[in-house]
Design a protein around this motif. Structure first.
Motif, short mmCIF file in Angstrom:
data_model
loop_
_atom_site.label_atom_id
_atom_site.label_comp_id
_atom_site.label_asym_id
_atom_site.label_seq_id
_atom_site.Cartn_x
_atom_site.Cartn_y
_atom_site.Cartn_z
N UNK A 26 0.84 -1.20 0.00
CA UNK A 26 0.00 0.00 0.00
C UNK A 26 0.87 1.25 0.00
N UNK A 27 2.00 1.20 0.70
CA UNK A 27 2.90 2.36 0.71
C UNK A 27 3.39 2.70 -0.70
N UNK A 28 3.68 1.67 -1.49
CA UNK A 28 4.07 1.90 -2.88
C UNK A 28 2.89 2.41 -3.71
N UNK A 29 1.72 1.88 -3.43
CA UNK A 29 0.54 2.30 -4.19
C UNK A 29 0.19 3.76 -3.95
N UNK A 30 0.48 4.29 -2.77
CA UNK A 30 0.14 5.69 -2.48
C UNK A 30 0.83 6.63 -3.47
N UNK A 31 2.09 6.30 -3.81
CA UNK A 31 2.79 7.14 -4.79
C UNK A 31 2.05 7.14 -6.13
N UNK A 32 1.54 5.97 -6.51
CA UNK A 32 0.83 5.86 -7.79
C UNK A 32 -0.48 6.63 -7.73
N UNK A 33 -1.20 6.51 -6.60
CA UNK A 33 -2.46 7.23 -6.45
C UNK A 33 -2.23 8.75 -6.48
N UNK A 34 -1.14 9.17 -5.86
CA UNK A 34 -0.84 10.60 -5.84
C UNK A 34 -0.50 11.13 -7.24
N UNK A 35 0.21 10.30 -8.01
CA UNK A 35 0.66 10.75 -9.34
C UNK A 35 -0.40 10.56 -10.41
N UNK A 36 -1.32 9.63 -10.20
CA UNK A 36 -2.32 9.25 -11.21
C UNK A 36 -1.65 8.69 -12.47
N UNK A 37 -0.43 8.24 -12.35
CA UNK A 37 0.26 7.65 -13.51
C UNK A 37 0.25 6.13 -13.35
#
Length: 379
Positions: A26-37
Motif C-alpha cells: 500500500x505504501x508503494x501504491x500511495x505514490x501511484x495514487x498521488x501521481x495518477x500515472x
C-alpha cells in the motif's frame, strides 16, 4: 501475512505466489495514487528496472507486461530469418514466439540429466538456413551455456535464452543474465519473483534498445513517432510496485525454499524409481520448481502417482506434457518426426513437478513424500 508462511487450508498447490505484507504494498501504491500515472514506463517501472539491473548484474534490462511479450520483442529486435534450433521440451509459449516472428522452429533433443538442449543435438540440427539457437533453462537448470555459445560463435548464429524459470541463477559465480544475445525472465504468478503478470528482457547490444522500446509501445518512442510495427507490451506501475516489494523479500523466500528442497531430497533419497533434480556445486539454483522423474523401476507410472497425489489434495503437475513437437500446429516441423527426439519424449512421460514454496515447510514435504512412498508400496 506473507504466503511465505501461509499454509493453504485445503491441500497443497504446486506453488503459492510470494506477496509482500499488505501495508508495504500500500505504501508503494500511495505514490501511484498521488501521481495518477498508471503506465507508459512511469517512475515505478523505472525504479523496478534499475533494481532488476542491479539484481541480475546486467547493464540493459527492459520490463514487459509478461514474459511472452518480452521474448517476442527480443526475437523481433534481432531481425532473424529462416530456422531457429530449439527444444521440444518447453512450455508452448517458447515455440509460439518463434512462429509469430515467422521463423521455423527446428526441434533438437535434450540432455537426459538436465533436460536442456543437448549441444551435440544443436550442432547436428544447424543448417545453412539457421539464424539462431533458442535454448530454455528448463525448471531453472542452466543450459550448458559455454558449449552453446561456442557453437554460436563457430556457426555464426545468435543465441536466445528463455530464462522464464531461471531468475537469480548463477553459474560459477556468474549471473545467468550474462549469457546470450537476448534473454527473457518471467514474473508470472507461478514464478519465484512475481509481479502478478510481467517479465523482462536483458540484452547485450545497447543498439537494440530503441527497437525494443518501440516494439513494446506500438512502434513509437514518443506519441506519433511510429517507425515500425509494435504492440502494447508495457508493464503497469502497479505491477512494477509489486515487483519492487517482492524483491525486498526474495532472499528470505529463497532461504525457505532451500529448506524445502533439502527436505524433499532427504525424504525421497533412495526411493527406487525416483530420480531427483540434477544439482551441481558450481550452480546457484533458481528454486522455482522441484521436479522429480518417475522411472519404470518405481513400479507404476508417473500418471498413476500424479493421480494418487491429486486425490489427496497435492496439485502436482505434468510439466511439460505433451512435447511442443507433438502439438498439431508444430508436428510437421523438422525434428518433430516420430523418434526424432527420444530423450525428450521419455522425459515428458516421466517428470512431475511437486509443490514448492517457502510456506510448505518440512511438515508439508513429509506429507507429500509419504503419499509418493505409499503409491509405490501399494503398486
Amino acid at each position: 501475512m506473507s504466503p511465505s508462511v501461509f499454509q493453504p487450508p485445503a491441500g497443497f498447490p504446486v506453488t503459492v505466489s510470494m506477496l509482500p505484507p499488505l501495508d508495504r504494498f500500500v505504501a508503494e501504491l500511495r505514490d501511484i495514487w498521488d501521481s495518477h500515472r498508471l503506465t507508459n514506463a512511469g517512475p515505478k517501472v523505472q525504479d523496478f528496472e534499475a533494481a532488476l539491473r542491479d539484481q541480475l548484474g546486467t547493464p540493459h534490462c527492459l520490463t514487459f507486461c509478461n514474459g511472452g511479450a518480452a521474448l517476442l520483442a527480443g526475437i523481433a529486435a534481432l531481425k532473424l530469418e529462416g530456422e531457429v534450433v530449439t527444444t521440444p521440451f518447453t512450455f508452448p509459449g517458447t515455440t509460439h514466439c518463434l512462429a509469430l516472428n515467422r521463423l521455423t522452429p527446428v526441434f533438437a533433443d535434450v540432455d537426459p540429466v538436465t533436460y536442456n538442449l543437448d549441444p551435440a543435438a544443436i550442432e547436428a540440427a544447424i543448417t545453412p538456413r539457421t539464424s539462431a539457437i533458442l535454448a530454455v533453462h528448463v525448471f531453472g537448470q542452466p543450459c550448458d551455456v559455454e558449449a552453446i555459445e561456442d557453437i554460436a560463435r563457430r556457426r555464426g548464429v545468435k543465441v536466445i535464452y528463455d530464462g522464464a524459470h531461471a531468475f537469480g541463477v548463477r553459474v560459477r559465480g556468474r549471473s545467468i543474465a550474462d549469457f546470450g544475445d537476448v534473454q527473457m525472465f518471467s514474473f508470472n504468478a507461478t514464478k519465484l519473483l512475481t509481479t502478478g503478470e510481467g517479465g523482462c528482457l536483458v540484452y547485450k547490444d545497447a543498439a537494440l534498445e530503441n527497437d525494443l522500446r518501440r516494439l513494446r509501445r506500438w512502434g513509437m518512442l514518443e506519441e506519433g513517432d511510429v517507425t515500425m510495427p509494435g504492440a502494447n507490451g508495457m508493464l503497469s506501475e502497479i505491477h512494477a510496485a509489486l515487483g519492487i516489494c517482492n524483491l525486498e523479500q526474495l532472499e528470505e523466500e529463497r532461504r525457505l525454499r532451500k529448506e524445502v528442497v533439502a527436505a524433499y531430497r532427504e525424504h525421497l533419497a533412495g526411493l527406487q524409481g525416483v530420480e531427483l533434480p540434477f544439482e551441481a556445486l558450481e550452480i546457484e539454483p533458481a528454486l522455482a520448481y522441484f521436479v522429480i522423474r518417475i522411472t519404470p523401476e518405481f513400479g507404476c507410472s508417473r500418471d498413476a502417482v500424479l493421480q494418487r497425489l491429486r486425490d489427496q489434495g497435492v496439485m502436482a503437475r505434468r510439466y511439460f506434457y505433451p512435447l511442443c513437437s507433438r502439438l498439431p500446429c508444430y508436428a510437421h516441423l523438422p525434428g518433430a518426426e516420430p523418434g526424432a527426439t527420444p530423450q525428450a519424449a521419455r522425459i515428458a512421460e516421466e517428470v512431475m513437478s511437486l509443490p514448492l514454496y517457502g510456506g510448505l515447510g518440512r511438515a508439508g514435504v513429509e506429507q507429500v513424500c509419504q503419499i509418493i512412498a505409499t503409491a509405490q508400496a501399494d503398486r
